[in-house]
Design a protein around this motif. Structure first.
Motif, PDB file in Angstrom:
ATOM      1  N   GLY A   1       6.845 -15.683  -4.607  1.00 52.17           N
ATOM      2  CA  GLY A   1       7.674 -15.852  -3.407  1.00 52.17           C
ATOM      3  C   GLY A   1       9.033 -16.442  -3.739  1.00 52.17           C
ATOM      4  O   GLY A   1      10.062 -16.018  -3.184  1.00 52.17           O
ATOM      5  N   LEU A   2       9.064 -17.378  -4.677  1.00 48.45           N
ATOM      6  CA  LEU A   2      10.326 -18.012  -5.078  1.00 48.45           C
ATOM      7  C   LEU A   2      11.241 -17.026  -5.806  1.00 48.45           C
ATOM      8  O   LEU A   2      12.445 -16.967  -5.539  1.00 48.45           O
ATOM      9  CB  LEU A   2      10.046 -19.221  -5.970  1.00 48.45           C
ATOM     10  CG  LEU A   2       9.408 -20.431  -5.279  1.00 48.45           C
ATOM     11  CD1 LEU A   2       8.960 -21.463  -6.303  1.00 48.45           C
ATOM     12  CD2 LEU A   2      10.377 -21.069  -4.276  1.00 48.45           C
ATOM     13  N   THR A   3      10.687 -16.252  -6.747  1.00 51.89           N
ATOM     14  CA  THR A   3      11.543 -15.324  -7.495  1.00 51.89           C
ATOM     15  C   THR A   3      12.012 -14.165  -6.611  1.00 51.89           C
ATOM     16  O   THR A   3      13.141 -13.699  -6.742  1.00 51.89           O
ATOM     17  CB  THR A   3      10.842 -14.794  -8.760  1.00 51.89           C
ATOM     18  OG1 THR A   3       9.548 -14.295  -8.412  1.00 51.89           O
ATOM     19  CG2 THR A   3      10.731 -15.868  -9.813  1.00 51.89           C
ATOM     20  N   MET A   4      11.160 -13.723  -5.686  1.00 52.52           N
ATOM     21  CA  MET A   4      11.594 -12.689  -4.733  1.00 52.52           C
ATOM     22  C   MET A   4      12.737 -13.220  -3.859  1.00 52.52           C
ATOM     23  O   MET A   4      13.711 -12.509  -3.579  1.00 52.52           O
ATOM     24  CB  MET A   4      10.423 -12.251  -3.855  1.00 52.52           C
ATOM     25  CG  MET A   4       9.378 -11.450  -4.598  1.00 52.52           C
ATOM     26  SD  MET A   4       7.928 -11.045  -3.590  1.00 52.52           S
ATOM     27  CE  MET A   4       8.505  -9.554  -2.801  1.00 52.52           C
ATOM     28  N   ARG A   5      12.614 -14.468  -3.465  1.00 56.29           N
ATOM     29  CA  ARG A   5      13.670 -15.082  -2.636  1.00 56.29           C
ATOM     30  C   ARG A   5      14.959 -15.260  -3.449  1.00 56.29           C
ATOM     31  O   ARG A   5      16.065 -15.070  -2.909  1.00 56.29           O
ATOM     32  CB  ARG A   5      13.178 -16.414  -2.081  1.00 56.29           C
ATOM     33  CG  ARG A   5      14.166 -17.135  -1.166  1.00 56.29           C
ATOM     34  CD  ARG A   5      14.516 -16.345   0.064  1.00 56.29           C
ATOM     35  NE  ARG A   5      15.485 -17.076   0.895  1.00 56.29           N
ATOM     36  CZ  ARG A   5      16.223 -16.548   1.859  1.00 56.29           C
ATOM     37  NH1 ARG A   5      16.091 -15.259   2.162  1.00 56.29           N
ATOM     38  NH2 ARG A   5      17.076 -17.277   2.543  1.00 56.29           N
ATOM     39  N   LEU A   6      14.837 -15.594  -4.745  1.00 55.21           N
ATOM     40  CA  LEU A   6      16.029 -15.704  -5.597  1.00 55.21           C
ATOM     41  C   LEU A   6      16.799 -14.379  -5.630  1.00 55.21           C
ATOM     42  O   LEU A   6      18.031 -14.365  -5.558  1.00 55.21           O
ATOM     43  CB  LEU A   6      15.647 -16.096  -7.027  1.00 55.21           C
ATOM     44  CG  LEU A   6      15.479 -17.577  -7.349  1.00 55.21           C
ATOM     45  CD1 LEU A   6      15.053 -17.747  -8.805  1.00 55.21           C
ATOM     46  CD2 LEU A   6      16.763 -18.353  -7.086  1.00 55.21           C
ATOM     47  N   SER A   7      16.077 -13.272  -5.735  1.00 56.61           N
ATOM     48  CA  SER A   7      16.737 -11.969  -5.734  1.00 56.61           C
ATOM     49  C   SER A   7      17.300 -11.625  -4.360  1.00 56.61           C
ATOM     50  O   SER A   7      18.369 -11.027  -4.249  1.00 56.61           O
ATOM     51  CB  SER A   7      15.763 -10.877  -6.187  1.00 56.61           C
ATOM     52  OG  SER A   7      15.553 -10.959  -7.574  1.00 56.61           O
ATOM     53  N   GLU A   8      16.578 -12.021  -3.321  1.00 54.91           N
ATOM     54  CA  GLU A   8      17.027 -11.727  -1.962  1.00 54.91           C
ATOM     55  C   GLU A   8      18.341 -12.441  -1.633  1.00 54.91           C
ATOM     56  O   GLU A   8      19.271 -11.820  -1.094  1.00 54.91           O
ATOM     57  CB  GLU A   8      15.943 -12.128  -0.954  1.00 54.91           C
ATOM     58  CG  GLU A   8      16.265 -11.745   0.478  1.00 54.91           C
ATOM     59  CD  GLU A   8      15.161 -12.124   1.447  1.00 54.91           C
ATOM     60  OE1 GLU A   8      14.981 -11.406   2.446  1.00 54.91           O
ATOM     61  OE2 GLU A   8      14.473 -13.141   1.219  1.00 54.91           O
ATOM     62  N   VAL A   9      18.438 -13.718  -1.975  1.00 56.03           N
ATOM     63  CA  VAL A   9      19.671 -14.454  -1.649  1.00 56.03           C
ATOM     64  C   VAL A   9      20.844 -13.936  -2.465  1.00 56.03           C
ATOM     65  O   VAL A   9      22.005 -14.008  -2.032  1.00 56.03           O
ATOM     66  CB  VAL A   9      19.516 -15.981  -1.829  1.00 56.03           C
ATOM     67  CG1 VAL A   9      18.466 -16.530  -0.880  1.00 56.03           C
ATOM     68  CG2 VAL A   9      19.197 -16.373  -3.273  1.00 56.03           C
ATOM     69  N   ARG A  10      20.551 -13.378  -3.661  1.00 56.91           N
ATOM     70  CA  ARG A  10      21.610 -12.776  -4.484  1.00 56.91           C
ATOM     71  C   ARG A  10      22.058 -11.445  -3.891  1.00 56.91           C
ATOM     72  O   ARG A  10      23.251 -11.215  -3.682  1.00 56.91           O
ATOM     73  CB  ARG A  10      21.092 -12.572  -5.917  1.00 56.91           C
ATOM     74  CG  ARG A  10      22.019 -11.736  -6.804  1.00 56.91           C
ATOM     75  CD  ARG A  10      21.508 -11.671  -8.225  1.00 56.91           C
ATOM     76  NE  ARG A  10      20.217 -11.044  -8.370  1.00 56.91           N
ATOM     77  CZ  ARG A  10      20.030  -9.734  -8.553  1.00 56.91           C
ATOM     78  NH1 ARG A  10      21.076  -8.921  -8.589  1.00 56.91           N
ATOM     79  NH2 ARG A  10      18.817  -9.248  -8.700  1.00 56.91           N
ATOM     80  N   LYS A  11      21.106 -10.572  -3.601  1.00 54.26           N
ATOM     81  CA  LYS A  11      21.453  -9.220  -3.162  1.00 54.26           C
ATOM     82  C   LYS A  11      22.039  -9.183  -1.753  1.00 54.26           C
ATOM     83  O   LYS A  11      22.850  -8.315  -1.432  1.00 54.26           O
ATOM     84  CB  LYS A  11      20.215  -8.316  -3.247  1.00 54.26           C
ATOM     85  CG  LYS A  11      19.814  -8.011  -4.698  1.00 54.26           C
ATOM     86  CD  LYS A  11      18.644  -7.047  -4.773  1.00 54.26           C
ATOM     87  CE  LYS A  11      18.463  -6.544  -6.190  1.00 54.26           C
ATOM     88  NZ  LYS A  11      17.361  -5.574  -6.312  1.00 54.26           N
ATOM     89  N   LYS A  12      21.637 -10.125  -0.907  1.00 55.42           N
ATOM     90  CA  LYS A  12      22.160 -10.171   0.464  1.00 55.42           C
ATOM     91  C   LYS A  12      23.443 -10.995   0.571  1.00 55.42           C
ATOM     92  O   LYS A  12      24.032 -11.091   1.652  1.00 55.42           O
ATOM     93  CB  LYS A  12      21.103 -10.746   1.418  1.00 55.42           C
ATOM     94  CG  LYS A  12      19.938  -9.796   1.665  1.00 55.42           C
ATOM     95  CD  LYS A  12      18.992 -10.369   2.704  1.00 55.42           C
ATOM     96  CE  LYS A  12      17.890  -9.371   3.046  1.00 55.42           C
ATOM     97  NZ  LYS A  12      16.927  -9.924   4.036  1.00 55.42           N
ATOM     98  N   GLY A  13      23.848 -11.599  -0.547  1.00 54.55           N
ATOM     99  CA  GLY A  13      25.078 -12.389  -0.529  1.00 54.55           C
ATOM    100  C   GLY A  13      24.936 -13.749   0.130  1.00 54.55           C
ATOM    101  O   GLY A  13      25.930 -14.416   0.416  1.00 54.55           O
ATOM    102  N   ILE A  14      23.698 -14.191   0.372  1.00 55.07           N
ATOM    103  CA  ILE A  14      23.467 -15.513   0.976  1.00 55.07           C
ATOM    104  C   ILE A  14      23.930 -16.605   0.017  1.00 55.07           C
ATOM    105  O   ILE A  14      24.563 -17.593   0.432  1.00 55.07           O
ATOM    106  CB  ILE A  14      21.975 -15.685   1.328  1.00 55.07           C
ATOM    107  CG1 ILE A  14      21.570 -14.658   2.396  1.00 55.07           C
ATOM    108  CG2 ILE A  14      21.687 -17.104   1.815  1.00 55.07           C
ATOM    109  CD1 ILE A  14      20.068 -14.528   2.600  1.00 55.07           C
TER     110      ILE A  14
END
Length: 385
Positions: free
Chosen positions: A146-159
């Motif tokens: 869950g943490l690594t998926m979130r790391l990619s999500e905040v990167r790809k979404k520009g968060i």
């Protein structure tokens, strides 16, 4: 009465980790070949270092795939689009060395009028499930993914625009009487731009990554470690060579269950390292979902060229509602365990594998992950009387 306390730790890595780059490229090649020829036999490995990707292995197929283009598209999708990241999808070197599968292997694996498809190799595979999480996975690996998926999500979404593709997580869970009670420690290593301050990295990661994933399991005593070397600007293949199949514990149960040693990525489903491990997970998950046990581990073993497994082993760690030998008999009766049977039942000749190659092959809510279905629960429940 004293309560037994224990701790367990699992880790995960992001899709931009060098080893995961290689897993995804290997499975991207497999998918591209299966899409054009579902009977393709594929065993493809990948290696990456600064500015270079090497793809090699054995392939027998009627299809043609532009591996050079495929590698570059995969790198672009992951986020390696900048020379500063140590690997750039536009300008990196791509070398390929592919040859045909050994005929000595093919003679035992291929189906014929008097020979059912045999296993593509000898080996032993494990599958596991437990009732710690809704997806019937151990909590430490579920939170780590869950943490690594979130790391990619905040990167790809520009968060968090300062985040780069590489990264790792680690979660330590405290158990009391065998049940998870709290997160004791969280470790994050996040690849980042040089402009961002350490203070901002810590603040942003706590707020946008750790809290949304682990918050309800954390308390005032939970320790958090973020980029403890102080800086992680040089990452990806520039910092660490990548190889296919070097994250097999991340791919499975985070060390919580045993592993047969064979990796999954880059292998077509005639290779029981992959298909039988998926079937073993499917069996274990259905056993737990049906209430036959709170924890279940399945071991299957095979001989090259032989269809039926050499052995089927079941353990429920003392949580079984039936004797383990009875569960093993039920498994052999109701689940197909030959390579052909597994491939047909789980629909494994489809191009579904690249998305398995990051964030774990198990515990994922995706319709293509047929081995995660609990569609045998009613059949198994009948044995509870």
């Amino acid at each position: 009465m004293a309560h037994a306390s224990s701790i367990f730790t699992s880790e995960s890595v992001t899709e931009g980790h060098p080893d995961k780059i290689c897993d995804q490229i290997s499975d991207a090649v497999l998918d591209a070949l299966l899409e054009k020829d579902p009977n393709s036999r594929v065993a493809v490995e990948c290696f990456t270092t600064t500015g270079l990707v090497v793809v090699g292995g054995e392939v027998t197929t009627n299809a043609y795939v532009d591996i050079q283009g495929l590698v570059r598209r995969t790198l672009k999708d992951i986020g390696y689009t900048n020379p500063e990241f140590g690997l750039d999808c536009y300008d990196c070197g791509v070398l390929t060395s592919i040859h045909e599968q050994s005929q000595n292997i093919a003679v035992g694996v291929n189906e014929s009028s008097d020979h059912e498809q045999g296993a593509g190799d000898q080996g032993l595979m494990f599958g596991f499930a437990c009732n710690e999480t809704p997806e019937l996975m151990p909590l430490p690996i579920s939170l780590a993914h869950g943490l690594t998926m979130r790391l990619s999500e905040v990167r790809k979404k520009g968060i968090l625009p300062w985040v780069r593709p590489d990264g790792k997580s680690q979660v330590t869970v405290e158990y009391v009487d065998g049940k998870p009670t709290r997160v004791r420690a969280v470790v994050i290593a996040v690849h980042h731009n040089p402009e961002v301050s350490r203070e901002q990295i810590i603040s942003d990661i706590k707020k946008e990554v750790i809290q949304p994933v682990c918050g309800k399991w954390m308390d005032d005593e939970t320790k958090v470690f973020i980029n403890e070397t102080g800086v992680f600007i040089v990452g990806g293949p520039e910092a660490d060579t990548g190889l296919t199949g070097r994250k097999i514990i991340v791919d499975t149960y985070g060390g919580y269950a045993r592993h047969g040693g064979g990796c999954f990525s880059g292998k077509d489903p005639s290779k029981v390292d992959r298909s039988a491990a998926y079937m073993a997970r499917y069996i274990a998950k259905n056993v737990v979902a049906a209430g036959l046990a709170e924890k279940c581990e399945i071991q299957l073993s095979y001989s090259i060229g032989v269809a039926k497994p050499v052995s089927v082993f079941v353990t429920t760690f003392g949580t079984g509602k039936l004797p383990e030998e009875n569960i093993a008999e039920i498994v052999e009766k109701h689940f197909p365990l030959t390579p052909r049977g597994i491939i047909k039942h789980l629909k494994l000749k489809r191009p579904i594998y690249q998305k398995t190659a990051a964030y774990g092959h198990f515990g994922r809510n995706d319709a293509d992950f047929t081995w995660e279905k609990t569609d045998q629960v009613d059949v198994l429940k009948a044995y509870l009387g």
